[in-house]
Design an enzyme around this catalytic site. Sequence first.
Site, short mmCIF file in Angstrom:
data_model
loop_
_atom_site.label_atom_id
_atom_site.label_comp_id
_atom_site.label_asym_id
_atom_site.label_seq_id
_atom_site.Cartn_x
_atom_site.Cartn_y
_atom_site.Cartn_z
N ARG A 131 4.12 -16.39 -3.41
CA ARG A 131 2.66 -16.38 -3.24
C ARG A 131 2.19 -17.53 -2.33
O ARG A 131 1.13 -17.44 -1.72
CB ARG A 131 1.95 -16.53 -4.59
N GLU A 168 -9.81 -7.90 -2.43
CA GLU A 168 -8.46 -7.52 -2.86
C GLU A 168 -7.45 -7.91 -1.79
O GLU A 168 -7.76 -7.93 -0.60
CB GLU A 168 -8.45 -5.99 -3.12
N ASP A 169 -6.24 -8.25 -2.23
CA ASP A 169 -5.21 -8.62 -1.27
C ASP A 169 -4.69 -7.41 -0.51
O ASP A 169 -4.59 -7.43 0.71
CB ASP A 169 -4.04 -9.35 -1.98
N PHE A 177 7.01 -3.42 1.69
CA PHE A 177 6.60 -4.38 0.68
C PHE A 177 6.44 -5.74 1.35
O PHE A 177 7.31 -6.20 2.06
CB PHE A 177 7.61 -4.45 -0.47
N ASP A 193 -2.41 -0.23 -1.84
CA ASP A 193 -1.17 0.54 -1.67
C ASP A 193 -1.52 2.00 -2.00
O ASP A 193 -2.01 2.73 -1.15
CB ASP A 193 -0.10 -0.06 -2.58
P1 IMP Z 1 -2.12 0.08 -5.74
O1 IMP Z 1 -2.74 0.29 -7.08
O2 IMP Z 1 -0.90 0.95 -5.55
O3 IMP Z 1 -3.10 0.24 -4.60
O4 IMP Z 1 -1.54 -1.37 -5.74
C1 IMP Z 1 -2.35 -2.45 -5.52
C2 IMP Z 1 -1.79 -3.72 -6.12
O5 IMP Z 1 -0.36 -3.73 -6.12
C3 IMP Z 1 -2.21 -4.90 -5.28
O6 IMP Z 1 -3.34 -5.50 -5.83
C4 IMP Z 1 -1.01 -5.80 -5.33
O7 IMP Z 1 -1.11 -6.70 -6.40
C5 IMP Z 1 0.15 -4.91 -5.57
N1 IMP Z 1 0.88 -4.59 -4.33
C6 IMP Z 1 0.85 -3.43 -3.63
N2 IMP Z 1 1.62 -3.48 -2.54
C7 IMP Z 1 2.15 -4.73 -2.54
C8 IMP Z 1 3.03 -5.42 -1.64
O8 IMP Z 1 3.50 -4.92 -0.60
N3 IMP Z 1 3.33 -6.70 -1.98
C9 IMP Z 1 2.85 -7.32 -3.09
N4 IMP Z 1 2.01 -6.72 -3.94
C10 IMP Z 1 1.69 -5.44 -3.68
MG MG Z 2 -3.39 -7.49 -6.53
#
Ligand code: IMP
Ligand code: MG
Length: 178
Positions: free
Chosen positions: A166, A100-101, A153, A104
């Site tokens: 990207r 995973e990238d 972000f 959050d």
């Molecule tokens: P989560 O479900 O809140 O953990 O969000 C995870 C997903 O949201 C990641 O796979 C990203 O695609 C996107 N995401 C969360 N934070 C960022 C950020 O700072 N920049 C870009 N994408 C983000």
């Molecule tokens: Mg993602």
Amino acid sequence: MLEKGKIDEILFSEQQISLRVRELAREIERDYEGGSPLLVGILKGAFVFMADLVRALEIEVKVDFLAIASYGMSTKTSGIVRILKDIDTDITGLHVIVVEDIIDTGLTLNYVLANLKARNPASLEVCALLNKREANKIDIPVKYEGFPIPDVFVVGYGLDFAEEFRNLPYIASIQPHR
Ligand code: IMP
Ligand code: MG
């Protein structure tokens, strides 16, 4: 709709990322010696990280991809995850590493992990390049973590803001709201 963001500050340079990716690859090699894991990249964000990681790995690996719905034009997760494209592989009995990238809130990975776990892999681990630890709402066990980052972000190295940025080779913070 939000205005287009502006690049704020570079958090990780191309060189820093490359070094860390190679360190993560050494950790994975050590843990999966002769194990041939399946790396499952979460699209789209993880595509750049995945490409660099697999090329840094000097063990046998297989790859697959899972596409899920993202934030869309907003910067906050809804908690509702939709699978847009499933993996092609039957992972029963396989050693799976989800790539995973960024984590959050953790809601996305929590859903993905529960979904994959139900298919009975031999093991299931997470490799995430970035982790906004203080923003985590769910505790995700991340075995391989690139960098912990503050709750800002970020874009670049596969990560987008409204599908832009990207392709940046580095990771930078962005000011999306003004
Ligand atoms: P989560 O479900 O809140 O953990 O969000 C995870 C997903 O949201 C990641 O796979 C990203 O695609 C996107 N995401 C969360 N934070 C960022 C950020 O700072 N920049 C870009 N994408 C983000
Ligand atoms: Mg993602």
